[in-house]
Enzyme design. Structure first.
Site, PDB file in Angstrom:
ATOM      1  N   ARG A  54       6.503  15.585  16.804  1.00  0.00           N
ATOM      2  CA  ARG A  54       5.814  14.983  16.184  1.00  0.00           C
ATOM      3  C   ARG A  54       8.186  14.110  16.146  1.00  0.00           C
ATOM      4  NH1 ARG A  54       1.874  17.046  13.941  1.00  0.00           N
ATOM      5  NH2 ARG A  54       3.529  18.419  12.042  1.00  0.00           N
ATOM      6  N   LYS A  75       6.258   3.194  -0.552  1.00  0.00           N
ATOM      7  CA  LYS A  75       5.337   3.187  -0.931  1.00  0.00           C
ATOM      8  C   LYS A  75       4.150   3.762  -0.563  1.00  0.00           C
ATOM      9  CE  LYS A  75       2.726   2.925   3.122  1.00  0.00           C
ATOM     10  NZ  LYS A  75       2.460   3.015   4.872  1.00  0.00           N
ATOM     11  N   GLU A 116       1.606  -2.395  -1.594  1.00  0.00           N
ATOM     12  CA  GLU A 116       0.691  -2.472  -0.416  1.00  0.00           C
ATOM     13  C   GLU A 116      -1.026  -2.321  -1.099  1.00  0.00           C
ATOM     14  OE1 GLU A 116       1.175  -0.012   2.947  1.00  0.00           O
ATOM     15  OE2 GLU A 116       0.102  -1.252   3.987  1.00  0.00           O
ATOM     16  N   LYS A 161       3.301  -5.803   0.246  1.00  0.00           N
ATOM     17  CA  LYS A 161       3.349  -5.328   1.627  1.00  0.00           C
ATOM     18  C   LYS A 161       1.363  -5.848   1.973  1.00  0.00           C
ATOM     19  CE  LYS A 161       2.852  -2.196   5.304  1.00  0.00           C
ATOM     20  NZ  LYS A 161       3.950  -0.733   5.695  1.00  0.00           N
TER      21      LYS A 161
HETATM   22  P1  13P Z   1      -0.059  -1.101  10.495  1.00  0.00           P
HETATM   23  O1  13P Z   1       1.455  -2.510  11.180  1.00  0.00           O
HETATM   24  O2  13P Z   1      -0.357  -0.104  11.505  1.00  0.00           O
HETATM   25  O3  13P Z   1      -0.806  -1.680   9.761  1.00  0.00           O
HETATM   26  O4  13P Z   1       0.989   0.041   9.770  1.00  0.00           O
HETATM   27  C1  13P Z   1       1.335   0.005   8.419  1.00  0.00           C
HETATM   28  C2  13P Z   1       1.264   0.692   7.568  1.00  0.00           C
HETATM   29  O5  13P Z   1       2.247   1.038   6.804  1.00  0.00           O
HETATM   30  C3  13P Z   1      -0.272   1.049   6.636  1.00  0.00           C
HETATM   31  O6  13P Z   1       0.689   1.915   5.556  1.00  0.00           O
END
Ligand code: 13P
Length: 339
Positions: free
Chosen positions: A46, A136, A177, A219
């Protein structure tokens, strides 16, 4: 909190021509991605993969910030610099995923609520010391028979607002998000209805918790037909439906909207963003915070083999450049043929 600093970081994250690379896959999620290319997921594999991504030359032209996972922000590049420093040294803003995942919501089968508020104040302080400037938190809303429930939307919206307020107190820009999943056979109209209802609930809660929207980013998912819906909306229909939904629900004080890709193909995610930006100026910047849609081709090109490093970096740079062009509606299919 100094709201001027938060607002300036939020604006820098949505600077013209740039967007965010989401590289914050949790250990189980990156494990899934590695499995698909036949690579064992270890702390070292990773680290090697993330080092490769972050060393991509020229990435900073199109990438304003990178979201890291807890393990990654504690890891170092071969030269001994912590990854957050590697990014900051090239003018890319380090961010951090701070939720601890979506767990089953008690009493509501098939629905989830995102956890991670306990101890969050201390974790945010630690992440800021490690160099993070934004955070996030992802809430997950599923569409299905009789769902989402009001209870699910309410619990997730409340948690997002509590998180956002703690972030601002700690001097981190919260990326809010609420993801309405594209899984299912629902129509684009149903997605619009659920996305609109979710966003209204989220902004109600952000207001209630006293969050200053100028120091936040949203987001969201795009408004799409469900993956299994026989009637798939066109690129222009998705662009129009998404903008209509956002204009009804997202205050103009929000500096930017950074879409997730959510399982769309890399090329379609770019085309959708491009079509929205081609429709002219909006109250907010319209940008990207893609995980899969930026990394899919790079992961495949890498395949766990260090010798493929430059091919993987080229694939990442190409997608970043295409999405950078989509920021101004100037992406064309010819850009895909160029590689
Ligand atoms: P994806 O663009 O693969 O959906 O991932 C964005 C993300 O950070 C989801 O939390």
């Amino acid at each position: 909190m100094n709201i001027a600093d938060l607002a300036s970081t939020a604006r820098a994250l949505v600077a013209k021509g740039k967007g965010i690379l989401a590289a914050d896959e949790s250990a189980p999620t990156i494990g899934k991605r590695f499995k698909a290319i036949g690579v064992p997921s270890t702390e070292e594999s990773r680290r090697a993969y993330r080092q490769l991504l972050f060393a991509t030359e020229g990435m900073e032209q199109f990438i304003s910030g990178v979201i890291l996972f807890d393990e990654t922000i504690r890891q170092r590049a071969d030269d001994g610099r912590p990854f957050a420093r590697v990014l900051a040294d090239r003018g890319v803003i380090p961010g951090i995923k701070v939720d601890t995942g979506a767990k089953p919501l008690a009493g509501f089968a098939g629905e989830k609520v995102t956890e991670g508020l306990d101890g969050l104040r201390d974790r945010l302080a630690e992440y800021r010391d490690m160099g993070a400037r934004f955070a996030k938190w992802r809430a997950v809303i599923a569409i299905g028979d009789g769902i989402p429930s009001r209870a699910c939307i309410g619990a997730n919206a409340h948690a997002l607002a509590r998180y956002a307020s703690l972030c601002q107190e700690a001097g981190l820009v919260p990326i809010v998000e609420p993801e309405v999943l594209m899984d299912g056979s629902h129509t684009i109209e149903r997605c619009a209805q659920v996305t609109g209802g979710t966003l209204r609930a989220v902004y109600g809660q952000l207001y209630g918790q006293g969050v200053d929207l100028q120091g936040t980013l949203l987001k969201p998912n795009m408004v799409l037909s469900g993956k299994e819906c026989p009637d798939q909306a066109s690129v222009d229909e998705v662009a129009a439906a998404t903008l209509e939904c956002l204009r009804q629900a997202v205050p103009a004080s929000v500096p930017g909207i950074v879409f997730l890709s959510g399982g769309q193909s890399s090329e379609l995610a770019t085309a959708h963003l491009n079509a929205m930006n081609a429709l002219g100026d909006q109250p907010w910047e319209l940008s990207f915070s893609y995980g899969r849609a930026l990394q899919e081709h790079a992961l495949k090109a890498w395949g766990g083999n260090a010798e493929n490093g430059s091919a993987a970096q080229q694939a990442l740079r190409h997608r970043a450049e295409c999405n950078g062009a989509a920021r101004s509606g100037s992406y064309t299919e010819a850009m895909e043929a160029a590689v």
